[in-house]
Design a protein around this motif. Structure first.
Motif, PDB file in Angstrom:
ATOM      1  N   ALA A  30      37.166  45.803  24.437  1.00 24.60           N
ATOM      2  CA  ALA A  30      35.962  45.189  24.351  1.00 24.60           C
ATOM      3  C   ALA A  30      35.924  44.088  25.680  1.00 24.60           C
ATOM      4  N   VAL A  31      34.724  44.162  26.407  1.00 25.46           N
ATOM      5  CA  VAL A  31      34.619  42.748  27.374  1.00 25.46           C
ATOM      6  C   VAL A  31      33.391  42.062  26.634  1.00 25.46           C
ATOM      7  N   ASP A  32      33.943  40.744  26.258  1.00 23.61           N
ATOM      8  CA  ASP A  32      32.911  40.025  25.531  1.00 23.61           C
ATOM      9  C   ASP A  32      32.382  38.850  26.251  1.00 23.61           C
ATOM     10  N   ALA A  33      32.973  38.695  27.487  1.00 23.84           N
ATOM     11  CA  ALA A  33      32.283  37.543  28.366  1.00 23.84           C
ATOM     12  C   ALA A  33      32.675  37.910  29.871  1.00 23.84           C
ATOM     13  N   SER A  34      32.112  37.224  30.748  1.00 21.51           N
ATOM     14  CA  SER A  34      32.283  37.778  32.409  1.00 21.51           C
ATOM     15  C   SER A  34      32.969  36.587  32.920  1.00 21.51           C
ATOM     16  N   ASP A  35      33.558  35.612  32.104  1.00 22.62           N
ATOM     17  CA  ASP A  35      34.310  34.570  32.916  1.00 22.62           C
ATOM     18  C   ASP A  35      35.721  34.932  33.545  1.00 22.62           C
ATOM     19  N   PRO A  36      36.291  34.458  34.375  1.00 23.72           N
ATOM     20  CA  PRO A  36      37.594  34.952  34.790  1.00 23.72           C
ATOM     21  C   PRO A  36      38.625  35.215  33.653  1.00 23.72           C
ATOM     22  N   ALA A  37      38.576  34.254  32.645  1.00 25.74           N
ATOM     23  CA  ALA A  37      39.755  34.378  31.712  1.00 25.74           C
ATOM     24  C   ALA A  37      39.331  35.658  30.865  1.00 25.74           C
ATOM     25  N   ALA A  38      38.191  35.923  30.380  1.00 24.28           N
ATOM     26  CA  ALA A  38      37.710  37.104  29.591  1.00 24.28           C
ATOM     27  C   ALA A  38      37.923  38.284  30.481  1.00 24.28           C
ATOM     28  N   LEU A  39      37.886  38.512  31.743  1.00 28.54           N
ATOM     29  CA  LEU A  39      37.834  39.568  32.726  1.00 28.54           C
ATOM     30  C   LEU A  39      39.413  39.810  32.693  1.00 28.54           C
ATOM     31  N   ALA A  40      40.225  38.829  32.877  1.00 25.61           N
ATOM     32  CA  ALA A  40      41.593  39.034  33.066  1.00 25.61           C
ATOM     33  C   ALA A  40      41.981  39.657  31.733  1.00 25.61           C
ATOM     34  N   ARG A  41      41.808  38.997  30.612  1.00 28.66           N
ATOM     35  CA  ARG A  41      42.183  39.671  29.392  1.00 28.66           C
ATOM     36  C   ARG A  41      41.738  41.225  29.188  1.00 28.66           C
ATOM     37  N   ALA A  42      40.614  41.391  29.382  1.00 31.40           N
ATOM     38  CA  ALA A  42      40.105  42.789  29.113  1.00 31.40           C
ATOM     39  C   ALA A  42      40.650  43.614  30.247  1.00 31.40           C
ATOM     40  N   ARG A  43      41.044  43.180  31.246  1.00 28.63           N
ATOM     41  CA  ARG A  43      41.801  44.251  32.092  1.00 28.63           C
ATOM     42  C   ARG A  43      43.231  44.378  32.020  1.00 28.63           C
ATOM     43  N   GLU A  44      43.829  43.220  31.126  1.00 28.02           N
ATOM     44  CA  GLU A  44      45.405  43.323  30.931  1.00 28.02           C
ATOM     45  C   GLU A  44      45.409  44.463  29.789  1.00 28.02           C
ATOM     46  N   GLN A  45      44.396  44.508  28.803  1.00 31.02           N
ATOM     47  CA  GLN A  45      44.398  45.337  27.677  1.00 31.02           C
ATOM     48  C   GLN A  45      44.023  46.639  28.364  1.00 31.02           C
ATOM     49  N   ALA A  46      43.203  46.741  29.140  1.00 37.17           N
ATOM     50  CA  ALA A  46      42.713  48.020  29.531  1.00 37.17           C
ATOM     51  C   ALA A  46      43.881  48.989  30.379  1.00 37.17           C
ATOM     52  N   ALA A  47      44.641  48.106  31.121  1.00 39.04           N
ATOM     53  CA  ALA A  47      45.760  48.760  31.889  1.00 39.04           C
ATOM     54  C   ALA A  47      46.812  49.075  31.129  1.00 39.04           C
ATOM     55  N   ALA A  48      46.977  48.518  29.835  1.00 38.66           N
ATOM     56  CA  ALA A  48      47.909  49.008  28.669  1.00 38.66           C
ATOM     57  C   ALA A  48      47.480  50.146  28.375  1.00 38.66           C
ATOM     58  N   GLY A  49      46.343  50.794  28.404  1.00 35.27           N
ATOM     59  CA  GLY A  49      46.010  52.002  28.066  1.00 35.27           C
ATOM     60  C   GLY A  49      44.844  52.099  27.149  1.00 35.27           C
ATOM     61  N   ASP A 109      40.801  54.519  26.523  1.00 28.57           N
ATOM     62  CA  ASP A 109      39.672  55.450  26.999  1.00 28.57           C
ATOM     63  C   ASP A 109      38.325  55.222  26.846  1.00 28.57           C
ATOM     64  N   GLY A 110      37.936  53.850  26.593  1.00 31.26           N
ATOM     65  CA  GLY A 110      36.786  53.433  26.369  1.00 31.26           C
ATOM     66  C   GLY A 110      36.759  52.006  26.551  1.00 31.26           C
ATOM     67  N   ILE A 111      35.563  51.556  27.092  1.00 33.98           N
ATOM     68  CA  ILE A 111      35.284  50.197  27.361  1.00 33.98           C
ATOM     69  C   ILE A 111      33.907  49.838  26.855  1.00 33.98           C
ATOM     70  N   LEU A 112      34.006  48.616  25.957  1.00 32.09           N
ATOM     71  CA  LEU A 112      32.711  48.185  25.368  1.00 32.09           C
ATOM     72  C   LEU A 112      32.542  46.998  26.007  1.00 32.09           C
ATOM     73  N   VAL A 113      31.222  47.067  26.782  1.00 30.59           N
ATOM     74  CA  VAL A 113      30.608  45.944  27.880  1.00 30.59           C
ATOM     75  C   VAL A 113      29.572  45.209  26.861  1.00 30.59           C
ATOM     76  N   GLU A 114      29.987  43.903  26.473  1.00 29.49           N
ATOM     77  CA  GLU A 114      29.184  43.251  25.579  1.00 29.49           C
ATOM     78  C   GLU A 114      28.549  42.222  26.247  1.00 29.49           C
ATOM     79  N   ALA A 115      28.924  41.964  27.433  1.00 30.40           N
ATOM     80  CA  ALA A 115      28.269  40.624  28.337  1.00 30.40           C
ATOM     81  C   ALA A 115      27.471  41.323  29.710  1.00 30.40           C
ATOM     82  N   PRO A 116      26.645  40.712  30.143  1.00 23.00           N
ATOM     83  CA  PRO A 116      26.063  41.416  31.197  1.00 23.00           C
ATOM     84  C   PRO A 116      26.916  40.755  32.464  1.00 23.00           C
ATOM     85  N   GLY A 117      26.416  41.641  33.737  1.00 21.27           N
ATOM     86  CA  GLY A 117      27.441  41.084  34.827  1.00 21.27           C
ATOM     87  C   GLY A 117      28.739  41.685  34.862  1.00 21.27           C
ATOM     88  N   VAL A 118      29.164  42.889  34.208  1.00 21.78           N
ATOM     89  CA  VAL A 118      30.672  43.263  34.166  1.00 21.78           C
ATOM     90  C   VAL A 118      30.465  44.718  33.902  1.00 21.78           C
TER      91      VAL A 118
END
Length: 272
Positions: free
Chosen positions: A93-112, A114-123
């Motif tokens: 889940a991507v729950d915000a578009s600020d740098p910290a939230a993006l970094a957290r989501a990207r780290e989780q996504a890189a770990a493996g 097959d789906g991304i939930l985008v809850e925030a605009p601008g991502v």
């Protein structure tokens, strides 16, 4: 807000062919885009719009292809979350578009995942394909999900899992107003499987998604059954109807190429 019924039409912004739903974009600000293999800078087996970073392509070419796609959509400044796909059912889940939230989501996504939930605009969420089925889900409030449904993910119920997560995120339990878009993928005409895989599809979704001789599977019918089980209205499930194996000149196909190919994409985002 009630979403318009889903539809997909061919467009070519910036010289990049896509399938998209303009009515959805006008109504909600959500842009859905299924790409093909044309419009990029990659060469060889990855020619030309390869969006996958894991297939031996020049990383600079992949970056340029992604940049060109986002610029063509008028979203050059929209950050991407691109997961490492593992043929599972993990959602990030991507729950915000600020740098910290993006970094957290990207780290989780890189770990493996097959789906991304985008809850925030601008991502934007971008997943990559070469025969597996891309699925984009959109909620009336503009939240969205992009999922990778290979046969394992499909049997594992990744599409219904994402639909239920979208509904739960709005505090409800009614998925009937979600829109679902199924992008180009290997069709039942070409998706030959062994008896073990056919049995798993029958067990999960019934006989309707397996051919009478048990030799081929329809991912479209399986995904339709999975989404219906989550409560989606069948009228709100739209499929591109293009078989990647039959059209390797337009789409990357793992089976048609013998495994040496790039990846086209399924992308979605909501304007900020």
């Amino acid at each position: 807000m009630e979403l318009p019924l889903p539809s997909l039409a061919a467009r070519e912004p910036g010289g990049i062919p896509i399938l998209t739903d303009d009515a959805l974009a006008r109504t909600t600000g959500v842009r859905v885009a299924f790409t093909g293999r044309a419009g990029g800078v990659s060469g060889g087996d990855c020619a030309t719009l390869n969006l996958g970073g894991h297939v031996g392509d020049d990383p600079a070419a992949v970056d340029e292809n992604r940049r060109r796609l986002m610029a063509a959509l008028g979203a050059a400044d929209v950050p991407l979350v691109v997961p490492s796909q593992v043929h599972g059912t993990e959602l990030v889940a991507v729950d915000a578009s600020d740098p910290a939230a993006l970094a957290r989501a990207r780290e989780q996504a890189a770990a493996g995942a097959d789906g991304i939930l985008v809850e925030a605009p601008g991502v934007a969420a971008l997943l990559c394909f070469a025969d597996c089925a891309p699925v984009v889900l959109v909620a009336p409030d503009g939240r969205l999900a992009v999922v990778h449904a290979g046969w394992r993910g499909c049997v594992g119920g990744i599409a219904s899992k994402a639909a239920r997560a979208l509904v739960a995120g709005s505090g409800g339990d009614d998925a009937s107003q979600l829109n679902a878009y199924i992008g180009p993928h290997i069709g039942s005409c070409c998706f030959e499987v062994g008896p073990d895989v056919a049995a798993r599809f029958r067990d999960a979704f019934g006989d309707g998604c397996v051919s009478a001789d048990g030799a081929r599977v329809s991912l479209r019918r399986a995904l339709g059954a999975d989404l219906a089980a989550a409560g989606l209205d069948p009228a709100r499930v739209c499929a591109a109807g293009a078989c990647t194996r039959c059209r390797p000149d337009e789409y990357f196909s793992y089976r048609a190429s013998g495994g040496a190919c790039g990846r086209h994409g399924a992308l979605a985002y909501r304007g900020a």
